[in-house]
Design an enzyme around this catalytic site. Structure first.
Site, PDB file in Angstrom:
ATOM      1  N   SER A  60      -5.732   3.685   4.783  1.00  0.00           N
ATOM      2  CA  SER A  60      -5.130   2.961   3.676  1.00  0.00           C
ATOM      3  C   SER A  60      -6.366   2.173   2.976  1.00  0.00           C
ATOM      4  O   SER A  60      -6.340   1.102   2.223  1.00  0.00           O
ATOM      5  CB  SER A  60      -4.175   1.980   4.137  1.00  0.00           C
ATOM      6  OG  SER A  60      -3.537   1.456   2.900  1.00  0.00           O
TER       7      SER A  60
ATOM      8  N   LYS B 133       3.134   6.956   4.902  1.00  0.00           N
ATOM      9  CA  LYS B 133       2.317   5.758   4.159  1.00  0.00           C
ATOM     10  C   LYS B 133       2.799   4.249   4.599  1.00  0.00           C
ATOM     11  O   LYS B 133       4.092   4.052   4.407  1.00  0.00           O
ATOM     12  CB  LYS B 133       2.000   5.737   2.971  1.00  0.00           C
ATOM     13  CG  LYS B 133       1.055   4.619   2.192  1.00  0.00           C
ATOM     14  CD  LYS B 133      -0.429   5.146   2.902  1.00  0.00           C
ATOM     15  CE  LYS B 133      -1.391   4.087   2.613  1.00  0.00           C
ATOM     16  NZ  LYS B 133      -1.177   2.901   3.431  1.00  0.00           N
TER      17      LYS B 133
ATOM     18  N   LYS C  81       0.100   3.799  -2.614  1.00  0.00           N
ATOM     19  CA  LYS C  81      -0.837   4.915  -2.435  1.00  0.00           C
ATOM     20  C   LYS C  81      -0.328   6.329  -2.477  1.00  0.00           C
ATOM     21  O   LYS C  81      -0.978   7.323  -2.645  1.00  0.00           O
ATOM     22  CB  LYS C  81      -1.750   4.749  -1.393  1.00  0.00           C
ATOM     23  CG  LYS C  81      -2.493   3.239  -1.732  1.00  0.00           C
ATOM     24  CD  LYS C  81      -3.712   3.132  -0.231  1.00  0.00           C
ATOM     25  CE  LYS C  81      -4.458   1.955  -0.588  1.00  0.00           C
ATOM     26  NZ  LYS C  81      -4.003   0.759  -0.097  1.00  0.00           N
TER      27      LYS C  81
ATOM     28  N   SER D 299       0.800  -1.056   0.062  1.00  0.00           N
ATOM     29  CA  SER D 299      -0.067  -0.131   0.033  1.00  0.00           C
ATOM     30  C   SER D 299       0.952   1.254  -0.201  1.00  0.00           C
ATOM     31  O   SER D 299       0.109   2.242  -0.129  1.00  0.00           O
ATOM     32  CB  SER D 299      -0.829  -0.195   1.244  1.00  0.00           C
ATOM     33  OG  SER D 299      -1.995  -0.788   0.911  1.00  0.00           O
TER      34      SER D 299
END
Length: 378
Positions: free
Chosen positions: A115, A219, A58, A55
């Site tokens: 997320s 992130k 992202k 993730s």
């Protein structure tokens, strides 16, 4: 060229340099530590190895959203309608239902804090018109940023063949995000929040937000294949660092690895904005509409230095230049040294343009001077 003395102490940073022999322990397949303003890499291992980012993908999704917002193509209060495809996402999600409507602001919050894969797809489809087009936008932006190790297949980081990047490339896109879109901190520093008028609770997957001083984002990501990944950003004393960790064995390893890098960076380095110690004199302009132009400091004045560095400076500056003078034209150099080592040579440039006199203006001046010099008769 006129050289005038400046060999004076520019700065003496009083904090001691940490022991350079101390090992930097990061339990990860790949990692990199980068400073935001200069983009300088302070520590790295296998930073160009292509790995799955999970993730952390992202970061690029968020970057494209923020670029759309800051350019005026998208607004925080725009309403996005969830497609069947977005609602079908597994993994981390905020459980969007098909045709459910949510603002860009809430969807961005869902991506940054929880997320949410479904929220990321909803935003991507809204911006790109389709997921395929949005992924193409991601890859195009990656190429523009020099992310040579990267190929995106989706906007979420869910496992997909060929979806690869590197710690270095993640640092590049993270830097682009926090350097040019600082408003993202509004979302990436949230620890807990809610959606749907308080009915759905969000908790940040990045525990550094709560437990590490100065954290600004950014992130997390994890899958069985990617391991535990993280792009962590933090700021102290005016310096912001980016610590990227890929393929750690445990969640704790990724956070401890990022903390170790950030601690090392904050203890060892400092950002300095260099400037001449004396007022720069104007440079004469021959045949110009104005008699002189004021030099100013050009690009490259932000320096990343080890703490304890002592600098001396020397200025070289033209005494005069012919017109026309273009704004930004180099007129001299500010040279910074530490001992025998040259740290930086920063251009001194014209702060404004000075046009050349036209023939009519030259004639007018000659006539005026002739009149003033004509002998007086009684």
């Amino acid at each position: 060229m006129k050289r005038f003395a400046a060999l004076a102490l520019l700065l003496c940073l009083l904090l001691a340099v940490p022991a350079q022999g101390a090992a930097l322990t990061v339990n990860a397949q790949s990692y990199v530590l980068m400073e935001k303003e200069t983009g300088q890499v302070l520590a790295a291992a296998n930073e160009h190895e292509q790995l799955e980012p999970a993730s952390v993908t992202k970061v690029m999704t968020i970057l494209l959203v923020m670029e759309a917002i800051d350019s005026g193509r998208l607004r925080y209060d725009d309403v996005v309608t969830t497609s069947a495809y977005a609602a079908s996402m597994g993994g981390s999600q905020v459980y969007l239902k098909e045709n459910e409507q949510m603002t860009v602001e809430d969807l961005l919050k869902a991506v940054c804090v929880a997320s949410g894969n479904d929220a990321a797809v909803a935003l991507g489809e809204h911006i790109g018109g389709s997921m395929d087009n949005f992924v193409s936008m991601m890859n195009q932006r990656a190429a523009e940023l020099g992310m040579e190790d990267t190929h995106f297949v989706n906007c979420t980081g869910l496992p997909a063949e060929g979806h690869l990047t590197s710690a270095y490339d993640i640092a590049l896109m993270s830097r682009e995000l926090i350097l040019h879109h600082p408003d993202i901190r509004t979302f990436t520093t949230i620890w807990m929040d809610t959606l749907r008028d308080g009915a759905f609770t969000l908790a940040n997957t990045n525990r550094l937000v709560r437990y590490y001083e100065g954290t600004t984002g950014l992130k997390t990501g994890s899958t069985d294949a990617a391991g535990y990944c993280l792009s962590a950003t933090a700021e102290r004393d005016g310096m912001e660092l980016i610590a990227v960790v890929l393929k750690s064995s445990t969640s704790n390893d990724r956070f401890e690895g990022a903390k170790a890098m950030l601690n090392y960076g904050f203890a060892s380095y400092q950002v300095v904005h260099a400037a001449p110690e004396q007022v720069l004199p104007p440079v004469a302009v021959t045949m110009g509409e104005r008699p002189s132009v004021q030099p100013v400091l050009g690009e490259g004045s932000t320096l990343l230095l080890e703490k304890g560095t002592q600098l001396e400076q020397e200025i070289t500056l033209e005494t005069q230049v012919p017109a026309p003078v273009e704004q930004g034209q180099q007129l001299g150099t500010l040279r910074l040294t530490a001992g025998e080592n040259v740290v930086a040579e920063i251009p001194l440039v014209a702060g404004e343009s000075v046009a050349r006199l036209g023939y009519g203006q030259i004639l007018e001046r000659v006539l005026r001077m002739s009149f003033l010099l004509e002998p007086f008769e009684s």
